[in-house]
Design an enzyme around this catalytic site. Sequence first.
Site, PDB file in Angstrom:
ATOM      1  N   ASP A 133      -9.496  19.350   1.774  1.00 43.56           N
ATOM      2  CA  ASP A 133      -8.053  19.008   1.304  1.00 43.56           C
ATOM      3  C   ASP A 133      -7.885  17.651   0.620  1.00 43.56           C
ATOM      4  OD1 ASP A 133      -8.198  17.404   3.482  1.00 43.56           O
ATOM      5  OD2 ASP A 133      -6.793  18.609   4.584  1.00 43.56           O
ATOM      6  N   HIS A 134      -8.890  16.576   0.944  1.00 44.02           N
ATOM      7  CA  HIS A 134      -8.600  15.175   0.513  1.00 44.02           C
ATOM      8  C   HIS A 134      -9.499  15.085  -0.851  1.00 44.02           C
ATOM      9  CE1 HIS A 134      -7.376  14.406   4.313  1.00 44.02           C
ATOM     10  NE2 HIS A 134      -7.248  13.213   4.258  1.00 44.02           N
ATOM     11  N   ASP A 145      -8.301  13.714  11.862  1.00 42.51           N
ATOM     12  CA  ASP A 145      -7.345  13.102  10.850  1.00 42.51           C
ATOM     13  C   ASP A 145      -6.209  12.573  11.779  1.00 42.51           C
ATOM     14  OD1 ASP A 145      -6.271  13.873   7.662  1.00 42.51           O
ATOM     15  OD2 ASP A 145      -4.591  13.339   9.252  1.00 42.51           O
ATOM     16  N   ARG A 160       2.477   7.691   4.302  1.00 38.34           N
ATOM     17  CA  ARG A 160       2.122   6.258   4.479  1.00 38.34           C
ATOM     18  C   ARG A 160       2.388   5.506   3.061  1.00 38.34           C
ATOM     19  NH1 ARG A 160      -2.917   7.790   7.918  1.00 38.34           N
ATOM     20  NH2 ARG A 160      -1.898   7.387   9.886  1.00 38.34           N
ATOM     21  N   SER A 181      -4.993   5.495   9.627  1.00 31.62           N
ATOM     22  CA  SER A 181      -5.955   6.801   9.579  1.00 31.62           C
ATOM     23  C   SER A 181      -6.888   6.947  10.704  1.00 31.62           C
ATOM     24  CB  SER A 181      -6.774   6.596   8.214  1.00 31.62           C
ATOM     25  OG  SER A 181      -7.961   7.338   8.254  1.00 31.62           O
ATOM     26  N   ARG A 203     -10.216   7.548  10.024  1.00 27.98           N
ATOM     27  CA  ARG A 203     -11.417   7.368   9.322  1.00 27.98           C
ATOM     28  C   ARG A 203     -12.603   6.603  10.171  1.00 27.98           C
ATOM     29  NH1 ARG A 203      -8.422   4.499   4.213  1.00 27.98           N
ATOM     30  NH2 ARG A 203      -7.314   6.236   4.624  1.00 27.98           N
TER      31      ARG A 203
HETATM   32  C1  MIC Z   1      -4.598   9.298   6.003  1.00 21.68           C
HETATM   33  O1  MIC Z   1      -3.503   9.704   6.052  1.00 21.68           O
HETATM   34  O2  MIC Z   1      -4.895   8.265   5.978  1.00 21.68           O
HETATM   35  C2  MIC Z   1      -5.657  10.534   6.022  1.00 21.68           C
HETATM   36  C3  MIC Z   1      -6.095  10.428   4.613  1.00 21.68           C
HETATM   37  O3  MIC Z   1      -5.101  11.646   6.278  1.00 21.68           O
HETATM   38  C4  MIC Z   1      -6.608  10.023   7.066  1.00 21.68           C
HETATM   39  C5  MIC Z   1      -7.834  10.626   6.838  1.00 21.68           C
HETATM   40  C6  MIC Z   1      -8.989   9.812   6.093  1.00 21.68           C
HETATM   41  O4  MIC Z   1      -9.052   8.556   5.982  1.00 21.68           O
HETATM   42  O5  MIC Z   1      -9.698  10.532   5.737  1.00 21.68           O
HETATM   43  C7  MIC Z   1      -6.133  10.150   8.285  1.00 21.68           C
HETATM   44  O6  MIC Z   1      -5.027   9.897   8.417  1.00 21.68           O
HETATM   45  O7  MIC Z   1      -7.013  10.250   9.421  1.00 21.68           O
END
Ligand code: MIC
Length: 643
Positions: A64-65, A119, A379, A533, A535
């Site tokens: 989805d990203h 996520d 965000r 996030s 990540r």
């Molecule tokens: C976000 O809102 O920052 C994301 C994109 O959903 C991230 C995931 C990512 O960095 O790929 C998250 O919140 O974990």
Amino acid sequence: MPMNVAQKLISVHLVSGKMIPGQEIAIRVDQTFTQDATGTLTYLEFEAMGVPRTQVELSVSYVDHNLLQTDFRNADDHVFLQTCAAKYGVVFSRPGNGVSHQIHLERFGIPGKTLLGSDSHTPTAGALGMLAIGVGGQDVAVAMAGEPFNVAMPKVMGVKLTGKFPPWISAKDVILEVLRRHSVKGGVGKIIEYYGPGVASLQVGDRAAITNMGAELGATTSVFPSDANTLRYLKAQGREDGWVELIADPDAKYDEYDEIDLNSLEPLIACPVSPDNVVPVREIAGKPVRQVIIGSSANSSLRDLLIVARVMVGRSAHPQVSFEINPSSQQVYENVAQMGGVQTLIRSGARIHQSGCLGCIGMGQAPATGTISMRTFPRNFPGRSGTDNDQVYLCSPETAVASAINGCITDPRELGAYPDPELPDREIINDHLLVYPPKDPSEVEILRGPNIVPLEELDPIPDTLTLEILLKTDDNVSTDSILPAGNAVLPLRSNIPAISEFAFSRIDKTFAARARKVKYGMVVGGVNYGQGSSREHAALAPRHLGVRVVLVKSFARIHRSNLINFGVLPLSFVNPDDYTALDVKTKLKLKNLRAQLKAGNEIKLEDSKTGKIIIGRHNLTDRELNLILAGGLINEIKARKAL
Ligand code: MIC
């Protein structure tokens, strides 16, 4: 003992530990999911663990990203993920099917179950009465390998909801009010549970907007009871068989309390550059707006898009506004279309994009320089939209559409009669982009294009370290600042050496080059370091560049776990004044580190020049300590297997 919903969910999944706030517990995981931006790393990690198939009841891999395919890289990732899913017994949600959180609600979430997702917005599924927690990819891989999930038992904050929404007020205004009261660090170490008579007036889609943005409070998760509205939602999905009732016992207690009267809310908006920078819309009404985007993981429900379409009947977007719709799922899109909403949106001048996260993660939709962009997203951290010095405001679909019509920030109550949309008893089910794994995966070959770079081996933490301070940050630094997303960086999520070049580039473009010049480095930070996030790249990229210690005033939960999973030592200042005294380029020496770690909670760091000793606390549990000593989670698992 009477229990609240969170305690009930935890108690039936408890594998070890005591439900005493702050103490580590292990819980059984029923479901997992990944999304592509965190998923490639997760499947490489799962592969490294040598387990043939997912061991949990359900695993889903969403794409989805990283949807823009401007070269081979994202497309390579999609193929890799699809073949991994087939091999490891994971349901695959193809690119264009929509945002993980919305699809999980529609097709897979089950009240009473646990869900671990790579996520940070995974808690969206708390809207169904699930215990849904956002974590780094390695924690998902470990759960898929059949191991329980470890977390500090959170406190439970009960937020009592009373009353009903007045016209033009909706769920986003609730969570913005919670953020206004509690700030982006107010939820750290807590589960936010919503209860009380006001809950009955919130549909699952409304609840999801609230649980989704609980991530912005830093909360471990957020949860609603599973009640008649949950059943109604599951019936609309043709999945009522999965419903169970889950409500707090009459005398249930909470560790902390708050209360919101839905009647008393007014339209709220989060101003740049933090989701907790919340004011009433009326206070800033009239500022010109150039872009309005509706959709994403917060405000992803059928109602959220339908209300926008209904408001637009006979109206259109202001000529200076780029009015953009990101459907959250093909199913939402199809249902809105069936109800005539898509035609209304087209006629209102909307640019309708494919279903997915898109601009929410900076994958396109960057706003023009110096202009205001209003978004229903969760965000607005600095630069996340892709434009430097961006001015992103977060608001409800009602406020967004009213502002799109007027071309300026608008209190939606000005629009007159509120077209409260009726939701269908039965939605059109759209599973066309879901692929189920074959029973026999022996013929499946995992396809790796050149963008899939193998994981590197991580060495155990050395006994003596001389660390140069490479960067000193302020409070509330988000993972978007540690390792940015956006179209230039996201395609490198499966290539750690390449993505590392961007570490901290939003704060200091010279970081990577300077880090490469020293053997070992460290980062000093303020409170709530690493919010946002999940990540893992925000831990792994600095680690790749030699960062072995992060010394801060306090950490956000997921990022701290990610640091530990990659063998980076997280330390907090014992004396906060030491933060002021430390500067970039200072060298700190850690001697007998392994012995110090085993001996207790306090670690001595000696200033190489002045000899001054700074004390950092690691606060590691025994399990976490083993990960640090081993050089990370994968090393520790491999070592355990070799025994
Ligand atoms: C976000 O809102 O920052 C994301 C994109 O959903 C991230 C995931 C990512 O960095 O790929 C998250 O919140 O974990």
